[in-house]
Design a protein around this motif. Structure first.
Motif, PDB file in Angstrom:
ATOM      1  N   GLY A 221       0.806  -1.218   0.000  1.00  0.00           N
ATOM      2  CA  GLY A 221       0.000   0.000   0.000  1.00  0.00           C
ATOM      3  C   GLY A 221       0.834   1.261   0.000  1.00  0.00           C
ATOM      4  N   ARG A 222       0.310   2.274   0.685  1.00  0.00           N
ATOM      5  CA  ARG A 222       0.993   3.565   0.754  1.00  0.00           C
ATOM      6  C   ARG A 222       0.564   4.275   2.035  1.00  0.00           C
ATOM      7  N   GLN A 223       1.375   5.214   2.488  1.00  0.00           N
ATOM      8  CA  GLN A 223       1.005   6.044   3.627  1.00  0.00           C
ATOM      9  C   GLN A 223       0.322   7.329   3.178  1.00  0.00           C
ATOM     10  N   SER A 224       0.726   7.823   2.032  1.00  0.00           N
ATOM     11  CA  SER A 224       0.226   9.084   1.508  1.00  0.00           C
ATOM     12  C   SER A 224      -1.229   8.983   1.073  1.00  0.00           C
ATOM     13  N   ASP A 225      -1.934  10.097   1.103  1.00  0.00           N
ATOM     14  CA  ASP A 225      -3.282  10.152   0.533  1.00  0.00           C
ATOM     15  C   ASP A 225      -3.250  10.218  -0.992  1.00  0.00           C
ATOM     16  N   ASP A 226      -2.080  10.505  -1.547  1.00  0.00           N
ATOM     17  CA  ASP A 226      -1.929  10.630  -2.994  1.00  0.00           C
ATOM     18  C   ASP A 226      -1.720   9.252  -3.625  1.00  0.00           C
ATOM     19  N   PRO A 227      -2.662   8.760  -4.431  1.00  0.00           N
ATOM     20  CA  PRO A 227      -2.523   7.429  -5.032  1.00  0.00           C
ATOM     21  C   PRO A 227      -1.384   7.338  -6.035  1.00  0.00           C
ATOM     22  N   CYS A 228      -0.835   8.487  -6.456  1.00  0.00           N
ATOM     23  CA  CYS A 228       0.289   8.491  -7.401  1.00  0.00           C
ATOM     24  C   CYS A 228       1.619   8.791  -6.717  1.00  0.00           C
ATOM     25  N   GLU A 288      -1.997  -1.391  10.891  1.00  0.00           N
ATOM     26  CA  GLU A 288      -0.605  -0.977  11.068  1.00  0.00           C
ATOM     27  C   GLU A 288       0.065  -0.766   9.716  1.00  0.00           C
ATOM     28  N   VAL A 289       0.976   0.207   9.685  1.00  0.00           N
ATOM     29  CA  VAL A 289       1.742   0.503   8.483  1.00  0.00           C
ATOM     30  C   VAL A 289       3.213   0.226   8.765  1.00  0.00           C
ATOM     31  N   THR A 290       3.857  -0.515   7.885  1.00  0.00           N
ATOM     32  CA  THR A 290       5.284  -0.790   8.010  1.00  0.00           C
ATOM     33  C   THR A 290       5.956  -0.500   6.672  1.00  0.00           C
ATOM     34  N   VAL A 352       5.699   0.157   1.060  1.00  0.00           N
ATOM     35  CA  VAL A 352       4.853   0.363   2.239  1.00  0.00           C
ATOM     36  C   VAL A 352       3.842  -0.782   2.339  1.00  0.00           C
ATOM     37  N   ASN A 353       3.683  -1.287   3.554  1.00  0.00           N
ATOM     38  CA  ASN A 353       2.735  -2.380   3.796  1.00  0.00           C
ATOM     39  C   ASN A 353       1.629  -1.910   4.735  1.00  0.00           C
TER      40      ASN A 353
END
Length: 362
Positions: A221-228, A288-290, A352-353
């Motif tokens: 996945g990603r941490q950012s709100d921006d999908p790009c 959780e984000v790693t 990002v996970n």
């Protein structure tokens, strides 16, 4: 592109196989062990130490990581049982290994006898769980199991794959995935396809899981709100750059490139949580984000860029073969690996996970 027919990791045990190029994915599995153990503890205690447990690994692929997951689940249950001082017999465990029909199930099945022998060598093996394996080919965006039959569902690095390439009203020119240069309706189409697929996944699992059952999902996945954002799109941008170089040299047709898009979506924690809450059958225990560095795909002393190139080839080669044919494969992956090497030499590149643990509501 018929995703169910072409999406698979490279099978076998060759130089570019997923089996020999999945150290990064193995690292991610290890990182989520505490969340898995917590979910299994709550499951096992909450169900009064059941004598039979049915589990499913969705998107299991093939190679050592598949049975690593199974092994960790068995060991965790045994560890929990002994820690709690349960006088009950060790449970029998049925493990369903699921992936799309063209997955290399044969490699998995050839490994099962050795795996089961290794379990018998565990400490106190006479009291350890009895373990049974079954392969289940099919898309996890459909029903796979009997109603209210599954106690625990696990999936790692599978749910970012979509059931189909999104329907786009504009050409994603020069790109093969979401990018900063993609038209807004391309980004919208990707997100809507993720919403549709993930909602269907949750609905299917809600039908199949017992009340109080647990599910742990790890999604690229990603941490950012921006999908790009670079954190989720960069690895595909480098492949697009390799293909665009070949277009400029007349080695790949421009129209062929413009009609190729990766069927993947890397969600943010907020997007994952939103869909779980919308579907309504599960309560979220944690999200959780790693992060994992690209160099996790290699052993110490090895060529990190070269190994990351092989890791991505093990993942992406079947998709490129189905669309572009065999003639460009060696050239495009040589160029792609060079782009990866240059990138890794310049900066610390990461993936990002997003891991979510949830319980089927009673």
């Amino acid at each position: 592109m018929d995703v169910a027919q072409v999406l698979r990791m490279n099978g076998g045990e060759g130089d570019y196989s997923y089996s020999n190029n999945s150290l990064l994915q193995r690292k991610v599995i290890s990182m989520t062990k505490p969340i898995i153990e917590d979910a299994l503890t709550n499951l096992y205690c909450g169900m009064n130490f059941p004598q039979t447990l049915t589990m499913a690994d969705l998107g299991c692929s093939s190679g050592p990581n598949t049975l690593l997951v199974a092994s960790e689940l068995v060991k965790s249950i045994d560890k929990i049982r002994q820690k709690l001082g349960s006088n009950n017999e060790a449970p029998e465990i049925q493990m369903y290994l699921n992936d799309l029909p063209h997955n290399d199930f044969n490699t998995i099945f050839h490994s099962v006898p050795k795996f089961q022998n290794n379990l018998m060598r565990m400490p106190n093996s006479s009291c350890s769980p009895q373990f049974y394996v079954c392969g289940v080919p099919g898309s996890f965006y459909t029903r796979l199991f009997l109603r209210k039959s599954i106690h625990f569902v696990y999936s790692s690095y599978s749910l970012m794959w979509l059931s189909q390439v999104p329907d786009m009203t504009s050409t994603n020119k020069g790109n093969i995935y979401m990018s900063t240069t993609s038209p807004p309706n391309v980004i919208k189409a990707y997100y809507e396809q993720f919403q549709k697929d993930f909602l269907m996944f949750l609905k299917c699992r809600a039908e199949e899981m017992v009340p109080g059952g647990h599910m742990v999902l790890t999604i690229l996945g990603r941490q950012s709100d921006d999908p790009c954002s670079k954190e989720c799109c960069y690895v595909w941008d480098l492949l697009a750059a390799s293909l665009n170089d070949m277009v400029s040299e007349g080695l790949v047709e421009e129209e062929k490139l413009d009609s190729f898009n990766i069927p993947q979506y890397t969600p943010s924690p907020k997007e994952v949580r939103k869909e779980v809450e919308k579907e309504g059958s599960f309560s979220i225990n944690c999200v959780e984000v790693t992060e994992v560095n690209w160099d996790a795909c290699t052993s110490d002393g090895d060529d990190q860029g070269y190994n990351m190139g092989k890791c991505m080839r093990a993942v992406a080669e079947p998709l490129l073969l189905s669309h572009f044919g065999e003639s460009i494969i060696e050239e495009v992956f040589e160029r792609y690996t060079n782009h990866i090497k240059i990138s890794m030499a310049k900066e610390k590149t990461k993936l990002v996970n997003v891991t979510v643990s949830m319980t089927r509501k009673i």
